[in-house]
Design a protein around this motif. Structure first.
Motif, PDB file in Angstrom:
ATOM      1  N   VAL A  87       0.831  -1.200   0.000  1.00  0.00           N
ATOM      2  CA  VAL A  87       0.000   0.000   0.000  1.00  0.00           C
ATOM      3  C   VAL A  87       0.870   1.256   0.000  1.00  0.00           C
ATOM      4  N   ILE A 108      -7.985  -7.117   3.225  1.00  0.00           N
ATOM      5  CA  ILE A 108      -6.903  -6.296   2.699  1.00  0.00           C
ATOM      6  C   ILE A 108      -7.090  -6.005   1.218  1.00  0.00           C
ATOM      7  N   SER A 111      -8.092  -2.506   0.936  1.00  0.00           N
ATOM      8  CA  SER A 111      -6.949  -1.589   1.033  1.00  0.00           C
ATOM      9  C   SER A 111      -6.198  -1.514  -0.283  1.00  0.00           C
ATOM     10  N   GLY A 141      -3.693  -0.281   5.911  1.00  0.00           N
ATOM     11  CA  GLY A 141      -3.997   1.136   5.746  1.00  0.00           C
ATOM     12  C   GLY A 141      -5.476   1.426   5.597  1.00  0.00           C
ATOM     13  N   ALA A 142      -6.328   0.408   5.764  1.00  0.00           N
ATOM     14  CA  ALA A 142      -7.771   0.611   5.572  1.00  0.00           C
ATOM     15  C   ALA A 142      -8.338   1.657   6.515  1.00  0.00           C
ATOM     16  N   LEU A 145      -7.400   4.775   4.553  1.00  0.00           N
ATOM     17  CA  LEU A 145      -7.889   4.835   3.174  1.00  0.00           C
ATOM     18  C   LEU A 145      -9.406   4.908   3.099  1.00  0.00           C
TER      19      LEU A 145
END
Length: 257
Positions: A87, A108, A111, A141-142, A145
């Motif tokens: 990411v 994921i 993400s 990183g969700a 994001l």
């Protein structure tokens, strides 16, 4: 750049690098090795200015069903770290990345899709953050994001309730940039990629830096928080119960321990 390692396929045609997650039997559940390979591809492509656009896809019926829950392996932070690295590499990539989501996109996979700059979703696609169902929290990183795309309230709803978000709703919320009729998806992808491929890549790069700086300036911090939280949760009874229930196809009974 052509890579055919089985689980990750790449093709380069007229400045367009297409990278495909290729585990269709599992709806492209990703392993640490797959994510590491994908991150290496993105990093290498970033150093090659002749690659003007990257297109990210999934083989078969889905985009990505999330991390591969290997029944024979203990929980590991390896997939978590590899996903975070991918990411981060996608955010730093100096030219446009397009993700094409034609079916299920979970865990994921969300993400990975959202780390692209433009997200084309088929009307048949859906998005799902199901981490809570196995006693975990969003990663890759969700937490940054998703919230950057749709706001805190909707991000909380996705993360805490684990509800499917159909493509039309994802478009309405701002989770994706394009909603495509299933039969028109490939033509829409081709048209968008052609426009980007003939566009001002230097300007695109500076635009990415500016917009990501405003909206994703906290991504690295979020990745660190996610790693701490997720690795802690991986040691809990709730996670063990969640994974066991998932494999046994039953409801989990969480105890908060």
């Amino acid at each position: 750049m052509n890579l055919q390692d089985g689980d990750v396929l790449t093709t380069l045609t007229e400045g367009v690098l297409t990278m495909t997650m290729n585990r269709p039997a599992s709806l492209n559940a990703v392993s640490a090795d797959m994510l590491t390979t994908m991150e290496a591809v993105v990093r290498e492509a970033g150093s090659q200015p002749d690659i003007r656009v990257v297109v990210l896809r999934g083989a078969g019926k889905g985009f990505c069903s999330g991390a591969d829950l290997d029944p024979d392996a203990p929980p590991s932070s390896g997939t978590l770290d590899a996903g975070a690295a991918l990411v981060a590499a996608m955010r730093r990539f100096p030219r446009p990345i397009v993700s094409v989501v034609h079916g299920p996109c979970a865990g994921i996979g969300v993400s990975i899709a959202l780390a692209a700059d433009l997200v084309l979703a088929s009307e048949k696609a859906f998005f799902l953050l199901a981490f809570a169902n196995i006693g975990l929290m969003p990663d890759g990183g969700a937490t940054a994001l998703v919230a950057a795309s749709i706001g805190r309230a909707r991000a909380m709803r996705m993360a805490l309730l684990g509800e499917r978000v159909p493509a039309a709703q994802a478009m309405d919320w701002g989770l994706v940039t394009h909603l495509c009729e299933a039969e028109c998806l490939e033509a829409d992808v081709d048209a968008l990629v052609a426009k980007l491929g003939s566009g001002p890549t230097l300007a695109y790069g500076e635009t990415k830096v500016a917009i990501n700086g405003v909206t994703l300036g906290g991504l690295d911090t979020a990745l660190g928080r996610e790693r701490y939280g997720q690795t802690t949760l991986m040691t809990t009874d709730d996670f063990t119960e969640g994974v066991t229930a998932f494999r046994e196809r039953r409801d989990a009974h969480f105890t908060g321990r």
